[in-house]
Design a protein around this motif. Structure first.
Motif, PDB file in Angstrom:
ATOM      1  N   ALA A 125       0.865  -1.186   0.000  1.00 50.68           N
ATOM      2  CA  ALA A 125       0.000   0.000   0.000  1.00 50.68           C
ATOM      3  C   ALA A 125       0.897   1.230   0.000  1.00 50.68           C
ATOM      4  O   ALA A 125       0.976   1.960   0.979  1.00 50.68           O
ATOM      5  N   SER A 189       7.802   6.982  12.415  1.00 50.74           N
ATOM      6  CA  SER A 189       6.786   6.511  11.465  1.00 50.74           C
ATOM      7  C   SER A 189       5.410   6.709  12.084  1.00 50.74           C
ATOM      8  O   SER A 189       5.287   6.906  13.300  1.00 50.74           O
ATOM      9  N   CYS A 190       4.409   6.588  11.230  1.00 53.14           N
ATOM     10  CA  CYS A 190       3.040   6.637  11.748  1.00 53.14           C
ATOM     11  C   CYS A 190       2.796   5.439  12.663  1.00 53.14           C
ATOM     12  O   CYS A 190       2.136   5.555  13.697  1.00 53.14           O
ATOM     13  N   VAL A 260      -9.001   5.111  11.012  1.00 53.74           N
ATOM     14  CA  VAL A 260      -8.475   5.909   9.896  1.00 53.74           C
ATOM     15  C   VAL A 260      -9.693   6.564   9.236  1.00 53.74           C
ATOM     16  O   VAL A 260     -10.267   6.017   8.298  1.00 53.74           O
ATOM     17  N   ASN A 265      -7.548   1.975   5.356  1.00 57.12           N
ATOM     18  CA  ASN A 265      -6.871   0.874   4.680  1.00 57.12           C
ATOM     19  C   ASN A 265      -7.388  -0.432   5.290  1.00 57.12           C
ATOM     20  O   ASN A 265      -7.270  -0.613   6.500  1.00 57.12           O
ATOM     21  N   ASP A 293      -5.586   8.131  12.751  1.00 61.40           N
ATOM     22  CA  ASP A 293      -4.496   8.007  11.775  1.00 61.40           C
ATOM     23  C   ASP A 293      -4.851   8.886  10.568  1.00 61.40           C
ATOM     24  O   ASP A 293      -5.837   8.617   9.873  1.00 61.40           O
ATOM     25  N   LEU A 295      -2.796   9.536   8.000  1.00 61.30           N
ATOM     26  CA  LEU A 295      -1.755   9.286   7.006  1.00 61.30           C
ATOM     27  C   LEU A 295      -2.197   9.595   5.577  1.00 61.30           C
ATOM     28  O   LEU A 295      -1.419  10.065   4.752  1.00 61.30           O
ATOM     29  N   TYR A 296      -3.473   9.294   5.280  1.00 59.92           N
ATOM     30  CA  TYR A 296      -3.934   9.406   3.888  1.00 59.92           C
ATOM     31  C   TYR A 296      -4.716  10.682   3.606  1.00 59.92           C
ATOM     32  O   TYR A 296      -5.243  10.838   2.500  1.00 59.92           O
ATOM     33  N   SER A 323       2.339  10.691   9.097  1.00 61.75           N
ATOM     34  CA  SER A 323       3.713  10.566   8.602  1.00 61.75           C
ATOM     35  C   SER A 323       3.734  11.003   7.147  1.00 61.75           C
ATOM     36  O   SER A 323       2.707  11.433   6.615  1.00 61.75           O
ATOM     37  N   SER A 325       4.964   8.959   4.713  1.00 63.87           N
ATOM     38  CA  SER A 325       5.330   7.731   3.999  1.00 63.87           C
ATOM     39  C   SER A 325       4.579   7.550   2.695  1.00 63.87           C
ATOM     40  O   SER A 325       5.022   6.807   1.830  1.00 63.87           O
ATOM     41  N   LYS A 326       3.410   8.159   2.550  1.00 64.70           N
ATOM     42  CA  LYS A 326       2.619   7.928   1.332  1.00 64.70           C
ATOM     43  C   LYS A 326       2.643   9.126   0.403  1.00 64.70           C
ATOM     44  O   LYS A 326       2.056   9.071  -0.681  1.00 64.70           O
ATOM     45  N   ARG A 333      11.671   7.744   6.904  1.00 63.69           N
ATOM     46  CA  ARG A 333      11.142   7.209   8.169  1.00 63.69           C
ATOM     47  C   ARG A 333      10.908   8.314   9.186  1.00 63.69           C
ATOM     48  O   ARG A 333      11.581   8.388  10.226  1.00 63.69           O
TER      49      ARG A 333
HETATM   50  C1  LIG Z   1      -3.460   3.207   7.730  1.00 64.18           C
HETATM   51  C2  LIG Z   1      -1.974   3.118   7.776  1.00 64.18           C
HETATM   52  N1  LIG Z   1      -1.322   3.628   8.833  1.00 64.18           N
HETATM   53  C3  LIG Z   1       0.029   3.557   8.914  1.00 64.18           C
HETATM   54  C4  LIG Z   1       0.771   2.977   7.917  1.00 64.18           C
HETATM   55  C5  LIG Z   1       2.268   2.948   8.036  1.00 64.18           C
HETATM   56  O1  LIG Z   1       2.796   4.231   7.932  1.00 64.18           O
HETATM   57  P1  LIG Z   1       4.344   4.475   8.302  1.00 64.18           P
HETATM   58  O2  LIG Z   1       5.134   4.000   7.149  1.00 64.18           O
HETATM   59  O3  LIG Z   1       4.480   5.928   8.486  1.00 64.18           O
HETATM   60  O4  LIG Z   1       4.561   3.729   9.529  1.00 64.18           O
HETATM   61  C6  LIG Z   1       0.136   2.438   6.806  1.00 64.18           C
HETATM   62  C7  LIG Z   1       0.920   1.804   5.727  1.00 64.18           C
HETATM   63  O5  LIG Z   1       0.420   1.202   4.812  1.00 64.18           O
HETATM   64  C8  LIG Z   1      -1.262   2.515   6.730  1.00 64.18           C
HETATM   65  O6  LIG Z   1      -1.931   2.026   5.682  1.00 64.18           O
END
Ligand SMILES: Cc1ncc(COP(=O)(O)O)c(C=O)c1O
Length: 482
Positions: A125, A189-190, A260, A265, A293, A295-296, A323, A325-326, A333
């Motif tokens: 992902a 990281s998240c 989330v 996810n 979360d 993240l997205y 984070s 990361s995406k 990191r």
């Molecule tokens: C909902 C969700 N949270 C956290 C993460 C991981 O994020 P990170 O790489 O910052 O730990 C992912 C990774 O796919 C994710 O889908």
């Protein structure tokens, strides 16, 4: 635009109308033309290319057949808003009790393949490396190393570089959150942020409520912290069922909710604003912490769904984890958390676990976050992955067995596919492995062995002829199992 050529005219050589269709499809798939945008009229395009109008009409019909554009009566042609209309999965129906978690082994096997170049992979992902601003990241890193080289041989201390924490606070304004930069803790990281939040508010054996299906990384954390998972029914469009959560809060000793709200996810749901407010109020009234979360959020196409639940939190029960990361650079990191009243406790846990991050990395990220092109970069990424997701949905509609359902997320690059119930996605996983095609089977996303007939497809990775062919092949394999 191989696929249209192959599908529309297997054996004929390229003709003029296909060349025009190819170039328009390229513009759509790279996101230069975005969903819902008007495309040039037949007359205008015919003039531009010096061809007859009937040639352009033929090109537009080819694009319509590929569900990339749609004609709207008396208005012209538009990039299809939702090119494929397949039914979506229903709200999930997990069992009402909490369970201990054990998902690690399956996830480790899938992840090893997802990153193995020998596989055509829909397992991860994450966007492919070429979708990240690699050159910008490289330059930001070398600037940071030049300017802050004295930090390289010193232990970093504190809760994160100040300029990064300020940049994160500004970034959070776009989600409706006004954070004091002092209260932000930088993490690696998240997932580290979420682990720290869970450790701050739970003890082994406690019950944590989460979406169903949920990200297997969360289940992995719960497993390692000895926490019990309580899966809450979740709708693929609107997210957590708040009525079900209310019932669970009334009947179970829930110590935290992990959620989330934007582009969850794997199901891709994004809660409507009114639901976000209700969630904040529901948990605020009970003093139950929400680990949110985000993240997205930057990948969501709908502005109001980028607004965090935290923006509605009047009782201070929401901890926000994010984070880069995406969207910017998974390899650096770096993540962050705003943990409100739990900040001091969380920082103590972090100090005793992983200490601080590398200062040069933090400086580089602060630099990247404050560059003028950052918003445009998110938009570009959103458009590129939206075009791939649309195309993948089209291929699924054509090649997967009758009765298949698929999500239609408001952004991001993850699709959740529900196959007819008799098909075992683990058997499909093994059949795919034999042909070096990788995806994430549905059972990875549940602590209660649910979703055997489902799979997650990560569409952010490489995308070309091999991937299109692999997706068709998965459909054929699934059809043979139906
Ligand atoms: C909902 C969700 N949270 C956290 C993460 C991981 O994020 P990170 O790489 O910052 O730990 C992912 C990774 O796919 C994710 O889908």
């Amino acid at each position: 635009m191989q696929s249209i050529q192959n599908e529309a005219m297997d054996t004929q050589a390229d003709t003029l109308y296909l060349q025009i269709a190819d170039s328009m499809a390229g513009l759509i798939r790279t996101g230069t033309l975005t969903r819902g945008e008007r495309i040039p009229s037949v007359r205008m395009l015919a003039q531009q290319h010096g061809v007859s109008q009937s040639t352009v009409v033929q090109a537009y019909r080819t694009l319509e057949d590929a569900r990339l554009i749609e004609a709207r009566p008396r208005s012209g042609y538009f990039v299809a808003a939702r090119p494929v209309r397949l039914p979506e999965p229903d709200t999930s129906r997990p069992p009402v009790g909490s369970v201990a978690v054990g998902v690690s082994a399956m996830a480790a096997q899938m992840l090893a393949m997802a990153h193995d170049p020998a596989y055509t992979s829909f397992g991860a992902a994450c966007p492919a490396a070429d979708l990240f601003p690699e050159e910008r990241v490289r330059r930001a890193l070398s600037r940071a190393t030049q300017r802050h080289r004295h930090t390289l041989c010193q232990y970093p201390t504190g809760h994160g570089d100040e300029s990064l924490r300020r940049a994160i606070a500004r970034h959070a304004l776009r989600m409706g959150c006004s954070f004091d930069a002092e209260q932000i803790t930088v993490t690696n990281s998240c997932l580290e942020s979420i682990t720290l939040c869970l450790r701050a508010v739970t003890q082994p054996g406690d019950v944590v409520a989460l979406e169903s299906p949920t990200y297997y990384g969360f289940l992995h954390i719960l497993e390692n912290l000895g926490l019990r998972a309580l899966e809450i029914p979740t709708h693929p469009r609107t997210g957590l069922s708040l009525d079900a959560l209310q019932f669970a809060l009334d009947t179970q000793p829930i110590k935290a909710v992990l959620c989330v709200p934007t582009l969850s996810n794997p199901i891709g749901s994004s809660m409507p604003p009114a639901e976000r407010k209700r969630l904040a109020q529901m948990l605020g009234a009970r003093g139950v912490p929400l680990i949110e979360d985000v993240l997205y959020n930057d990948l969501c196409e709908e502005d109001d769904k980028r607004r965090a639940v935290k923006a509605y939190d009047t009782q201070g029960v929401v901890m926000v984890c994010g984070s880069f990361s995406k969207t910017i650079a998974p390899g650096l990191r770096l993540g962050w958390v705003e943990a409100g009243r739990w900040t001091e406790h969380l920082r103590q846990i972090k100090a005793a676990t992983s200490g601080s991050q590398a200062a040069v990395l933090e400086r580089a990220m602060a630099d990247l976050l404050t560059q003028p092109g950052i918003e445009a970069g998110y938009r570009q990424l959103r458009n590129t992955v939206a075009a791939r997701v649309d195309e993948a949905r089209g291929l699924i509609a054509q090649h997967f067995p009758k009765g298949t359902r698929v999500t239609d997320p408001a952004g991001g690059f993850i699709l959740w596919v529900e196959l007819p119930s008799q098909i075992d996605s683990l058997a499909l996983f093994h059949a795919g492995m034999a042909e070096r095609i990788c995806f994430a089977p549905g059972t990875m996303f549940s602590a209660t062995d649910r979703f055997r007939h489902c799979l997650r497809l990560g569409m952010g990775g490489k995308w070309g002829t091999a991937e299109r062919q692999a997706l068709r092949r998965l459909g054929q394999l699934a059809t043979a199992m139906a």
